[in-house]
Write a protein that holds these residues in place. Structure first.
Motif, PDB file in Angstrom:
ATOM      1  N   LEU A   1       0.827  -1.206   0.000  1.00  0.00           N
ATOM      2  CA  LEU A   1       0.000   0.000   0.000  1.00  0.00           C
ATOM      3  C   LEU A   1       0.863   1.258   0.000  1.00  0.00           C
ATOM      4  N   LEU A   2       1.976   1.202   0.727  1.00  0.00           N
ATOM      5  CA  LEU A   2       2.893   2.333   0.753  1.00  0.00           C
ATOM      6  C   LEU A   2       3.470   2.586  -0.637  1.00  0.00           C
ATOM      7  N   TRP A   3       3.813   1.512  -1.346  1.00  0.00           N
ATOM      8  CA  TRP A   3       4.359   1.641  -2.699  1.00  0.00           C
ATOM      9  C   TRP A   3       3.327   2.276  -3.631  1.00  0.00           C
ATOM     10  N   PHE A   4       2.071   1.816  -3.563  1.00  0.00           N
ATOM     11  CA  PHE A   4       1.021   2.402  -4.394  1.00  0.00           C
ATOM     12  C   PHE A   4       0.797   3.869  -4.037  1.00  0.00           C
ATOM     13  N   HIS A   5       0.857   4.179  -2.748  1.00  0.00           N
ATOM     14  CA  HIS A   5       0.684   5.561  -2.317  1.00  0.00           C
ATOM     15  C   HIS A   5       1.810   6.434  -2.879  1.00  0.00           C
TER      16      HIS A   5
ATOM     17  N   TRP B   1      10.850  19.772 -10.844  1.00  0.00           N
ATOM     18  CA  TRP B   1      11.377  18.445 -11.193  1.00  0.00           C
ATOM     19  C   TRP B   1      11.289  18.193 -12.692  1.00  0.00           C
ATOM     20  N   VAL B   2      10.278  18.754 -13.372  1.00  0.00           N
ATOM     21  CA  VAL B   2      10.170  18.605 -14.827  1.00  0.00           C
ATOM     22  C   VAL B   2      11.264  19.420 -15.513  1.00  0.00           C
ATOM     23  N   ALA B   3      11.530  20.616 -14.995  1.00  0.00           N
ATOM     24  CA  ALA B   3      12.589  21.445 -15.555  1.00  0.00           C
ATOM     25  C   ALA B   3      13.947  20.748 -15.417  1.00  0.00           C
TER      26      ALA B   3
ATOM     27  N   SER C   1       2.806   9.971  -6.563  1.00  0.00           N
ATOM     28  CA  SER C   1       3.624  11.174  -6.693  1.00  0.00           C
ATOM     29  C   SER C   1       4.068  11.322  -8.145  1.00  0.00           C
ATOM     30  N   PRO C   2       3.822  12.468  -8.791  1.00  0.00           N
ATOM     31  CA  PRO C   2       4.180  12.633 -10.216  1.00  0.00           C
ATOM     32  C   PRO C   2       5.629  12.303 -10.550  1.00  0.00           C
ATOM     33  N   PRO C   3       6.630  12.773  -9.759  1.00  0.00           N
ATOM     34  CA  PRO C   3       8.015  12.421 -10.111  1.00  0.00           C
ATOM     35  C   PRO C   3       8.295  10.925 -10.010  1.00  0.00           C
ATOM     36  N   ILE C   4       7.755  10.288  -8.978  1.00  0.00           N
ATOM     37  CA  ILE C   4       7.986   8.845  -8.813  1.00  0.00           C
ATOM     38  C   ILE C   4       7.307   8.073  -9.938  1.00  0.00           C
TER      39      ILE C   4
ATOM     40  N   TRP D   1     -12.052   9.384  -4.895  1.00  0.00           N
ATOM     41  CA  TRP D   1     -10.935   9.747  -4.008  1.00  0.00           C
ATOM     42  C   TRP D   1     -10.081  10.895  -4.543  1.00  0.00           C
ATOM     43  N   ARG D   2     -10.448  11.440  -5.716  1.00  0.00           N
ATOM     44  CA  ARG D   2      -9.745  12.593  -6.276  1.00  0.00           C
ATOM     45  C   ARG D   2      -8.249  12.320  -6.463  1.00  0.00           C
ATOM     46  N   ILE D   3      -7.927  11.134  -6.930  1.00  0.00           N
ATOM     47  CA  ILE D   3      -6.526  10.779  -7.169  1.00  0.00           C
ATOM     48  C   ILE D   3      -6.156  11.179  -8.593  1.00  0.00           C
ATOM     49  N   LYS D   4      -5.251  12.120  -8.719  1.00  0.00           N
ATOM     50  CA  LYS D   4      -4.919  12.669 -10.032  1.00  0.00           C
ATOM     51  C   LYS D   4      -4.312  11.622 -10.960  1.00  0.00           C
TER      52      LYS D   4
END
Length: 247
Positions: free
Chosen positions: A5-9, A239-241, A13-16, A86-89
């Protein structure tokens, strides 16, 4: 927290997620190409069908694509539901990334079905229940994609398109059971993921190779498209830059 669950959480994160998609998408494509090559080679090694002759070999492209056209739509609806609740982007991104890939599988299904239908039915197209509902599925995919790109706000666009996907999932059982509920030219179920299949075991290996291959192809396509959308949404972030500078 449970490690899984921690890994899915953390993957949310966009960078991960970007690093995850960049790492695994090429591997998915590579496995897909290898399995497709072996599967297609095996498809020409099995004996010809006693009724349809060599024309049945298109089965090994048509049926895996048809199954994926429905599986992808179902997965898109699941992602969309999670995103709405859950509003998960990331789930919004994954749901919208499913639509073009699922549409491609649906187009392949319709084209190969027409090619197969010509020698069997004597026509390229018939308003058969299975064919018609599959065509409606393509329109739904195009509707989801079009709605997503018609609204400037990415979050609002994903929610609107996701709602259409959730409503449209009601079509899937209609497609599956259309050959049972109505008088259909289309043959019944030949092979089953669960339970007995009507196809001779000697002819099943190429199908399973192709089915697994399209799963990996879908995974690679999903990760690639989701990564691109994720980068577009996060384009103003540091992080994208940094990623762009490293490239």
């Amino acid at each position: 927290m449970n490690p899984v669950l921690l890994w899915f959480h953390q993957l949310g994160s966009p960078p991960i997620f970007d690093r995850f998609a960049a790492r695994w998408a090429p591997w998915c494509y590579a496995v897909a190409f290898i399995l497709m090559g072996v599967g297609l080679w095996q498809a020409f090694q099995v004996p010809a069908d006693y009724q349809q002759g060599d024309s049945f070999r298109i089965f090994y492209i048509h049926v895996p694509s048809a199954m994926m056209s429905m599986l992808v739509f179902g997965l898109m609806a699941v992602y969309a539901a999670i995103a709405l609740i859950w509003r998960i982007k990331l789930c919004e991104i994954l749901a919208m990334a499913c639509a073009p890939v699922g549409a491609a599988f649906t187009v392949i299904t319709l084209v190969t079905g027409s090619i197969w239908g010509k020698p069997m039915w004597g026509t390229w197209w018939d308003w058969d229940p299975r064919l018609t509902t599959e065509l409606i599925l393509l329109f739904l995919y195009l509707g989801v994609t079009g709605l997503y790109h018609a609204i400037d706000d990415r979050r609002a666009a994903a929610r609107a398109a996701g709602l259409l996907a959730i409503v449209g999932v009601a079509l899937l059982p209609v497609i599956k059971y259309s050959v049972v509920w109505w008088n259909s030219l289309h043959q019944g179920q030949t092979i089953s993921l669960f339970g007995d299949s009507k196809m001779d075991p000697s002819m099943q290996l190429p199908f399973w190779l192709m089915f697994v291959a399209v799963q990996f192809w879908f995974a690679g396509s999903l990760l690639s498209r989701a990564r691109a959308d994720n980068l577009r949404r996060e384009s103003g972030k540091d992080w994208v830059a940094k990623l762009a500078a490293q490239s």
